[in-house]
Design an enzyme around this catalytic site. Structure first.
Site, PDB file in Angstrom:
ATOM      1  N   HIS A 317     -27.659 -31.986  34.725  1.00 62.77           N
ATOM      2  CA  HIS A 317     -26.700 -30.898  34.903  1.00 62.77           C
ATOM      3  C   HIS A 317     -26.919 -30.246  36.254  1.00 62.77           C
ATOM      4  CE1 HIS A 317     -24.250 -27.327  34.061  1.00 62.77           C
ATOM      5  NE2 HIS A 317     -23.655 -28.101  33.182  1.00 62.77           N
ATOM      6  N   ARG A 326     -25.050 -26.048  23.863  1.00 60.43           N
ATOM      7  CA  ARG A 326     -23.819 -26.520  23.217  1.00 60.43           C
ATOM      8  C   ARG A 326     -24.043 -27.914  22.618  1.00 60.43           C
ATOM      9  NH1 ARG A 326     -20.017 -26.115  28.289  1.00 60.43           N
ATOM     10  NH2 ARG A 326     -21.830 -27.285  29.034  1.00 60.43           N
TER      11      ARG A 326
HETATM   12  N1  HAX Z   1     -28.726 -40.647  35.221  1.00 64.66           N
HETATM   13  C1  HAX Z   1     -29.319 -41.185  36.316  1.00 64.66           C
HETATM   14  N2  HAX Z   1     -29.571 -40.479  37.428  1.00 64.66           N
HETATM   15  C2  HAX Z   1     -29.227 -39.199  37.437  1.00 64.66           C
HETATM   16  C3  HAX Z   1     -28.635 -38.563  36.332  1.00 64.66           C
HETATM   17  C4  HAX Z   1     -28.369 -39.353  35.190  1.00 64.66           C
HETATM   18  N3  HAX Z   1     -27.781 -38.850  34.109  1.00 64.66           N
HETATM   19  N4  HAX Z   1     -28.396 -37.276  36.621  1.00 64.66           N
HETATM   20  C5  HAX Z   1     -28.830 -37.088  37.888  1.00 64.66           C
HETATM   21  N5  HAX Z   1     -29.340 -38.259  38.380  1.00 64.66           N
HETATM   22  C6  HAX Z   1     -29.831 -38.495  39.725  1.00 64.66           C
HETATM   23  C7  HAX Z   1     -28.712 -38.171  40.685  1.00 64.66           C
HETATM   24  O1  HAX Z   1     -27.823 -39.273  40.820  1.00 64.66           O
HETATM   25  C8  HAX Z   1     -29.461 -37.845  41.942  1.00 64.66           C
HETATM   26  O2  HAX Z   1     -29.855 -39.068  42.556  1.00 64.66           O
HETATM   27  P1  HAX Z   1     -29.696 -39.269  44.158  1.00 64.66           P
HETATM   28  O3  HAX Z   1     -30.564 -38.220  44.744  1.00 64.66           O
HETATM   29  O4  HAX Z   1     -30.143 -40.661  44.369  1.00 64.66           O
HETATM   30  O5  HAX Z   1     -28.253 -39.038  44.438  1.00 64.66           O
HETATM   31  C9  HAX Z   1     -30.719 -37.178  41.416  1.00 64.66           C
HETATM   32  O6  HAX Z   1     -30.842 -37.580  40.052  1.00 64.66           O
HETATM   33  C10 HAX Z   1     -30.679 -35.669  41.494  1.00 64.66           C
HETATM   34  O7  HAX Z   1     -29.546 -35.204  40.821  1.00 64.66           O
HETATM   35  P2  HAX Z   1     -29.535 -33.727  40.205  1.00 64.66           P
HETATM   36  O8  HAX Z   1     -29.695 -32.768  41.338  1.00 64.66           O
HETATM   37  O9  HAX Z   1     -30.504 -33.638  39.090  1.00 64.66           O
HETATM   38  O10 HAX Z   1     -28.096 -33.623  39.561  1.00 64.66           O
HETATM   39  P3  HAX Z   1     -26.778 -33.147  40.295  1.00 64.66           P
HETATM   40  O11 HAX Z   1     -26.721 -31.670  40.227  1.00 64.66           O
HETATM   41  O12 HAX Z   1     -26.620 -33.792  41.617  1.00 64.66           O
HETATM   42  O13 HAX Z   1     -25.657 -33.786  39.337  1.00 64.66           O
HETATM   43  C11 HAX Z   1     -24.662 -34.345  37.259  1.00 64.66           C
HETATM   44  C12 HAX Z   1     -25.416 -33.274  38.057  1.00 64.66           C
HETATM   45  C13 HAX Z   1     -24.258 -33.800  35.911  1.00 64.66           C
HETATM   46  C14 HAX Z   1     -23.371 -34.751  38.040  1.00 64.66           C
HETATM   47  C15 HAX Z   1     -25.583 -35.577  37.101  1.00 64.66           C
HETATM   48  O14 HAX Z   1     -26.723 -35.202  36.356  1.00 64.66           O
HETATM   49  C16 HAX Z   1     -24.897 -36.764  36.458  1.00 64.66           C
HETATM   50  O15 HAX Z   1     -24.268 -37.555  37.151  1.00 64.66           O
HETATM   51  N6  HAX Z   1     -25.031 -36.919  35.106  1.00 64.66           N
HETATM   52  C17 HAX Z   1     -24.397 -37.993  34.396  1.00 64.66           C
HETATM   53  C18 HAX Z   1     -22.926 -37.722  34.213  1.00 64.66           C
HETATM   54  C19 HAX Z   1     -22.678 -36.570  33.255  1.00 64.66           C
HETATM   55  O16 HAX Z   1     -23.355 -36.401  32.264  1.00 64.66           O
HETATM   56  N7  HAX Z   1     -21.667 -35.750  33.553  1.00 64.66           N
HETATM   57  C20 HAX Z   1     -21.313 -34.637  32.664  1.00 64.66           C
HETATM   58  C21 HAX Z   1     -21.703 -33.316  33.252  1.00 64.66           C
HETATM   59  C22 HAX Z   1     -21.420 -32.212  32.270  1.00 64.66           C
HETATM   60  C23 HAX Z   1     -20.442 -31.260  32.841  1.00 64.66           C
HETATM   61  O17 HAX Z   1     -20.782 -30.413  33.654  1.00 64.66           O
HETATM   62  N8  HAX Z   1     -19.180 -31.382  32.439  1.00 64.66           N
HETATM   63  O18 HAX Z   1     -18.201 -30.579  32.925  1.00 64.66           O
END
Ligand code: HAX
Length: 434
Positions: A317, A326
């Site tokens: 997140h 949630r």
């Molecule tokens: N699986 C694998 N790698 C992940 C990851 C996951 N679920 N979540 C984060 N990472 C990686 C990122 O890709 C990032 O890698 P790089 O540095 O190589 O780019 C690293 O961990 C750091 O990321 P972060 O700072 O922890 O997370 P962000 O704030 O950049 O992104 C996200 C948050 C939700 C977009 C991300 O965790 C993600 O892509 N999750 C999977 C998709 C998902 O669950 N989306 C729903 C989000 C819920 C929401 O807000 N809905 O509205």
């Protein structure tokens, strides 16, 4: 109308607080913006105020100061239900006060009286190609209602600025009253035979949606929707949909224009549409093994996905640093009503294994589940299996938060937003590399 009186009564106090900050502390520096923040989507830059909700990284969302579990236990309940009335939640979002049963019922009654949708809105939906994404139809239906905006009309007639919020409130109640029916119509038109059950006046706002898609006799699904539509209603003011609708309404675009804009943001795969990816991922895992995998098999599957460069949907997140409350609320629901469901078993298994695997390389800031890790599994269990519809459900709920923000923005006379952009060359000059 109780909510209107309460908002009216509170406006002078809020105005006083804001005027004081503006007058006495306008040069106080809240934070600095780094080049990294500018280049990474203005991430974390503190740019706006929301007194309606706040995402605490370690507690999750607080709606008007109440945690998800407090909201669920303290709000007045629907009839024959352990879940809150969405009308009570709207009262809370709008006034900051926990409503009595009567106050919650008042909002429900207003919604009931204003729920009729003009025929031409259905005609707009029906004229679209059947392959249109349900979020596009949802946004179009909201836009189709725009000619009904009382604010837009009043603005043309020169209404006083201090009264803008009253028209926003009326428009918001009119829009939110119609939203369950619009979502149900889209569902039935796109996936069923096009016939929508007429709304049952004895049901509350959330259960009424369930009933209109043909689940009038499914009490458990109605309970799920009561839960779902409350917990997704708001997630502070700066996520894509909230910020978009706030920005658009800051130009005094009415509630229909600004809400549709917010829904268009929600429709993006990096925001609301992510829930489609989460359920698809779970179904793919299940299909891959043709059964529930063993722990070793699932661990291997997750590791392969990660080494192929894929994310694990439903985990991580941008703000939260704990398991999303949630998610927990829906886990409790599933434990009670569908403990043996294979997809739910898989959700639990992923929850048990994925966080430690994700945490291994230290990159991810929060390896725990967000709300989307379970949302789809519950809908799927109750037979709502059209996964591209799930973002519409999210939108129905989120409109409560977006409209509450817009009403208060007008009540406090918030100005048009106009941040400043720079050129790349300007940044290079400032850091001294050219
Ligand atoms: N699986 C694998 N790698 C992940 C990851 C996951 N679920 N979540 C984060 N990472 C990686 C990122 O890709 C990032 O890698 P790089 O540095 O190589 O780019 C690293 O961990 C750091 O990321 P972060 O700072 O922890 O997370 P962000 O704030 O950049 O992104 C996200 C948050 C939700 C977009 C991300 O965790 C993600 O892509 N999750 C999977 C998709 C998902 O669950 N989306 C729903 C989000 C819920 C929401 O807000 N809905 O509205």
């Amino acid at each position: 109308m109780i909510i209107k009186e309460k908002i009216q009564e509170q406006i002078p106090r809020w105005m006083e607080r804001i005027q004081r900050l503006k007058k006495e502390y306008s040069n106080f520096v809240v934070g600095e913006v780094t080049i990294e923040q500018i280049l990474s989507g203005i991430r974390g830059v503190q740019i706006s105020i929301s007194d309606i909700s706040y995402v605490d990284p370690y507690e999750g969302i607080r709606l008007r100061g109440y945690t998800i579990s407090q909201v669920l236990s303290l709000l007045p309940k629907a009839k024959n239900s352990r879940m809150p009335l969405a009308g009570g939640l709207y009262h809370l979002l709008l006034t900051g006060e926990l409503p009595s049963q009567k106050e919650a019922e008042e909002v429900e009654e207003i919604w009931r009286c204003r729920s009729e949708v003009p025929q031409y809105v259905w005609d707009v939906i029906c004229s679209m190609p059947p392959e249109t994404h349900p979020m596009t139809l949802f946004s179009q239906a909201i836009m189709a209602l725009q000619p009904q905006s009382l604010f837009a009309r009043a603005y043309l007639e020169g209404v006083q600025k201090s009264q803008y919020w009253e028209y926003y409130l009326e428009d918001s109640l009119n829009l939110t009253a119609k939203i369950p029916q619009i979502a149900a119509f889209i569902y039935c038109w796109k996936y069923k035979d096009g016939k929508v059950e007429p709304p049952d006046p004895n049901l509350d706002w959330s259960a009424s949606f369930a009933q209109m898609i043909g689940k009038g006799s499914d009490w458990e699904y109605q309970e799920l929707m009561r839960l779902y539509l409350v917990i997704h209603s708001d997630h502070e003011g700066a996520n894509v949909s909230a910020h978009t609708s706030h920005l658009v309404s800051s130009a005094l675009s009415d509630i229909y224009l600004s809400s549709a804009a917010g829904m268009n943001g929600l429709a993006g795969p990096l925001h609301g549409l992510a829930n489609q990816e989460c359920i698809r991922w779970l179904l793919n895992v299940y299909d891959h093994f043709q059964r529930l995998p063993s722990d070793e098999e699932l661990e291997g599957y997750i590791r392969n996905q990660l080494s192929a460069g894929y994310v694990i949907p439903g985990y991580g997140h941008a703000v939260l640093r704990v398991t999303d409350p949630r998610f927990t609320a829906q886990m409790e629901f599933a434990e009670q009503f569908l403990p043996q469901d294979p997809l739910f078993q898989l959700v639990k298994q992923v929850y048990r294994l994925a966080p430690s695997i994700l945490g291994e390389n230290g990159k991810i800031k929060n390896p725990r589940p967000n709300v989307d890790a379970i949302n789809g599994c519950l809908q799927y269990y109750y037979g709502v299996r059209e996964v591209d519809f799930y973002t519409v459900l999210f939108g129905v709920s989120r409109l409560l938060g977006l409209t509450a923000h817009a009403i208060w923005a007008r009540a406090l006379g918030k100005p048009i937003e106009r941040p400043k952009s720079l050129t790349t060359q300007m940044l290079e000059e400032r850091v001294g590399i050219i």
